[in-house]
Scaffold this motif. Sequence first.
Motif, PDB file in Angstrom:
ATOM      1  N   GLY A 135       1.945  -9.075   3.353  1.00 51.99           N
ATOM      2  CA  GLY A 135       3.244  -8.584   3.732  1.00 51.99           C
ATOM      3  C   GLY A 135       4.379  -9.337   3.078  1.00 51.99           C
ATOM      4  O   GLY A 135       4.209 -10.421   2.522  1.00 51.99           O
ATOM      5  N   PHE A 136       5.567  -8.745   3.161  1.00 56.99           N
ATOM      6  CA  PHE A 136       6.793  -9.340   2.634  1.00 56.99           C
ATOM      7  C   PHE A 136       7.177 -10.528   3.513  1.00 56.99           C
ATOM      8  O   PHE A 136       7.311 -10.397   4.734  1.00 56.99           O
ATOM      9  CB  PHE A 136       7.903  -8.289   2.637  1.00 56.99           C
ATOM     10  N   VAL A 159       5.812  -8.984   6.794  1.00 51.20           N
ATOM     11  CA  VAL A 159       5.931  -7.565   7.122  1.00 51.20           C
ATOM     12  C   VAL A 159       5.290  -6.753   6.002  1.00 51.20           C
ATOM     13  O   VAL A 159       5.838  -6.662   4.905  1.00 51.20           O
ATOM     14  CB  VAL A 159       7.406  -7.153   7.286  1.00 51.20           C
ATOM     15  N   PRO A 160       4.123  -6.146   6.236  1.00 45.94           N
ATOM     16  CA  PRO A 160       3.526  -5.297   5.199  1.00 45.94           C
ATOM     17  C   PRO A 160       4.444  -4.119   4.861  1.00 45.94           C
ATOM     18  O   PRO A 160       4.993  -3.473   5.754  1.00 45.94           O
ATOM     19  CB  PRO A 160       2.223  -4.812   5.845  1.00 45.94           C
ATOM     20  N   ILE A 161       4.609  -3.875   3.579  1.00 38.56           N
ATOM     21  CA  ILE A 161       5.464  -2.784   3.112  1.00 38.56           C
ATOM     22  C   ILE A 161       4.570  -1.610   2.733  1.00 38.56           C
ATOM     23  O   ILE A 161       3.794  -1.684   1.771  1.00 38.56           O
ATOM     24  CB  ILE A 161       6.325  -3.221   1.911  1.00 38.56           C
ATOM     25  N   VAL A 162       4.671  -0.526   3.504  1.00 42.35           N
ATOM     26  CA  VAL A 162       3.734   0.593   3.374  1.00 42.35           C
ATOM     27  C   VAL A 162       4.491   1.925   3.404  1.00 42.35           C
ATOM     28  O   VAL A 162       4.587   2.570   4.451  1.00 42.35           O
ATOM     29  CB  VAL A 162       2.677   0.565   4.499  1.00 42.35           C
ATOM     30  N   PRO A 163       5.068   2.360   2.304  1.00 41.04           N
ATOM     31  CA  PRO A 163       5.661   3.699   2.256  1.00 41.04           C
ATOM     32  C   PRO A 163       4.569   4.775   2.339  1.00 41.04           C
ATOM     33  O   PRO A 163       3.406   4.541   1.976  1.00 41.04           O
ATOM     34  CB  PRO A 163       6.350   3.730   0.889  1.00 41.04           C
ATOM     35  N   GLY A 164       4.965   5.945   2.816  1.00 32.18           N
ATOM     36  CA  GLY A 164       3.997   7.028   2.929  1.00 32.18           C
ATOM     37  C   GLY A 164       4.638   8.388   2.799  1.00 32.18           C
ATOM     38  O   GLY A 164       5.861   8.540   2.878  1.00 32.18           O
ATOM     39  N   ALA A 165       3.799   9.405   2.602  1.00 28.17           N
ATOM     40  CA  ALA A 165       4.234  10.797   2.527  1.00 28.17           C
ATOM     41  C   ALA A 165       3.149  11.671   3.141  1.00 28.17           C
ATOM     42  O   ALA A 165       1.968  11.294   3.175  1.00 28.17           O
ATOM     43  CB  ALA A 165       4.506  11.209   1.084  1.00 28.17           C
ATOM     44  N   LEU A 168      -3.272  -4.636   7.122  1.00 25.71           N
ATOM     45  CA  LEU A 168      -2.714  -5.576   6.148  1.00 25.71           C
ATOM     46  C   LEU A 168      -2.202  -6.837   6.837  1.00 25.71           C
ATOM     47  O   LEU A 168      -2.373  -7.954   6.328  1.00 25.71           O
ATOM     48  CB  LEU A 168      -1.591  -4.908   5.369  1.00 25.71           C
ATOM     49  N   ARG A 169      -1.584  -6.675   8.005  1.00 27.60           N
ATOM     50  CA  ARG A 169      -1.099  -7.842   8.748  1.00 27.60           C
ATOM     51  C   ARG A 169      -2.256  -8.748   9.135  1.00 27.60           C
ATOM     52  O   ARG A 169      -2.174  -9.980   9.032  1.00 27.60           O
ATOM     53  CB  ARG A 169      -0.342  -7.391   9.990  1.00 27.60           C
ATOM     54  N   ALA A 229       0.853  -1.187   0.000  1.00 31.79           N
ATOM     55  CA  ALA A 229       0.000   0.000   0.000  1.00 31.79           C
ATOM     56  C   ALA A 229       0.885   1.232   0.000  1.00 31.79           C
ATOM     57  O   ALA A 229       2.074   1.168   0.356  1.00 31.79           O
ATOM     58  CB  ALA A 229      -0.924   0.022   1.215  1.00 31.79           C
ATOM     59  N   LEU A 230       0.311   2.350  -0.398  1.00 29.60           N
ATOM     60  CA  LEU A 230       0.941   3.654  -0.279  1.00 29.60           C
ATOM     61  C   LEU A 230      -0.007   4.560   0.498  1.00 29.60           C
ATOM     62  O   LEU A 230      -1.228   4.520   0.288  1.00 29.60           O
ATOM     63  CB  LEU A 230       1.238   4.261  -1.649  1.00 29.60           C
ATOM     64  N   VAL A 231       0.559   5.388   1.371  1.00 34.76           N
ATOM     65  CA  VAL A 231      -0.245   6.251   2.237  1.00 34.76           C
ATOM     66  C   VAL A 231       0.062   7.711   1.949  1.00 34.76           C
ATOM     67  O   VAL A 231       1.236   8.116   1.927  1.00 34.76           O
ATOM     68  CB  VAL A 231       0.034   5.947   3.723  1.00 34.76           C
ATOM     69  N   LEU A 232      -0.967   8.500   1.742  1.00 32.73           N
ATOM     70  CA  LEU A 232      -0.888   9.950   1.661  1.00 32.73           C
ATOM     71  C   LEU A 232      -1.656  10.489   2.864  1.00 32.73           C
ATOM     72  O   LEU A 232      -2.815  10.126   3.077  1.00 32.73           O
ATOM     73  CB  LEU A 232      -1.511  10.470   0.369  1.00 32.73           C
ATOM     74  N   SER A 233      -1.021  11.354   3.648  1.00 30.21           N
ATOM     75  CA  SER A 233      -1.645  11.772   4.899  1.00 30.21           C
ATOM     76  C   SER A 233      -1.441  13.244   5.171  1.00 30.21           C
ATOM     77  O   SER A 233      -0.433  13.838   4.783  1.00 30.21           O
ATOM     78  CB  SER A 233      -1.078  10.954   6.069  1.00 30.21           C
TER      79      SER A 233
END
Length: 329
Positions: free
Chosen positions: A95-96, A103-109, A89-90, A68-72
Amino acid sequence: MRPGPLNLITDIEGLRVGNAADPRLKSGVTVLTGGAPFAAAVHVMGGAPGTRETDLLAPDKLVAQVDALVLSGGSAFGLAACDGVMAGLRAAGRGFAVGPARVPIVPGAIVFDLLNGGNKGWNDNPYPALGRAALDAAAADFVLGTAGAGTGAATGNLKGGLGSASAVLTNGLTVGALVVVNALGQATVGHTRQFWAAPWELEAEFGGLGLPASFPAAREPAPMKRMGEATTIAIVATDAALDKPALHRLAIAAHDGMARALVPSHTPLDGDLIFAVSTGAKPLADPVAGSFLLGHAAASCLARAIARGVHAATPAPGDRQPCWGDPGA
């Protein structure tokens, strides 16, 4: 090039977007996810970014896909929205995989919206719960404007918002954009209601007003916000099969759309960045010509999405800026 059925980034099959917001907080979270992990990259051109786990998106890093990608909103506090998304997600078994662990991979900005008039006097950080709610709400259709991470967004002269757009190319590939418009610059030309993005508008999607007959004289723009208060963050996506290096180039090309739609953009005071995503559903027959077309489409989609986000903003109690649709705005 024509808009997809929804004219949203979710016209790319398999992608979903969820929004969650607190109107008293005047802030929120937007999550892009899918039925399966997807390849992603990022390119930053603003001088004041706020990010989480973006280093792993570099072409030479191990992890090939994200969940997933998060915009906040919320400035650095908003990065905790990724925690809520990871928890969801877990719970879903995503997850990876590292042995039996995932391990869910969740980059964000994030964007800065702490001084927009909302109630920021919380004791416990509200963003993890907003992140989880946004993930749980993920669907093909979603609201633009004053929604999700765009709830408290602002521009140099008008209320900002959450925008999205899509384009179906003649070769059958689809490109989409999702953006939180919280810019130092303006999406409209001078004191007019016309958008800088007008040359790329499709089917009167943000008013069909075109460009003004004459442009204001060139001037030196005065910063309307302080250091760190402005940022436009975006995601461009495609169903074309692109690896991380190609996605990095797509993100770079998409920044042209930001510069077309926001004046000025990429300033030292903005944290402007773009994630690029590929579901990998369709092969790219000609990598060179295909990448050229995808880059142009991504820039055009992002310019349109920025204008749509400002165009769709709606008024709320305590607003400090007018909406595009307000009488006399």
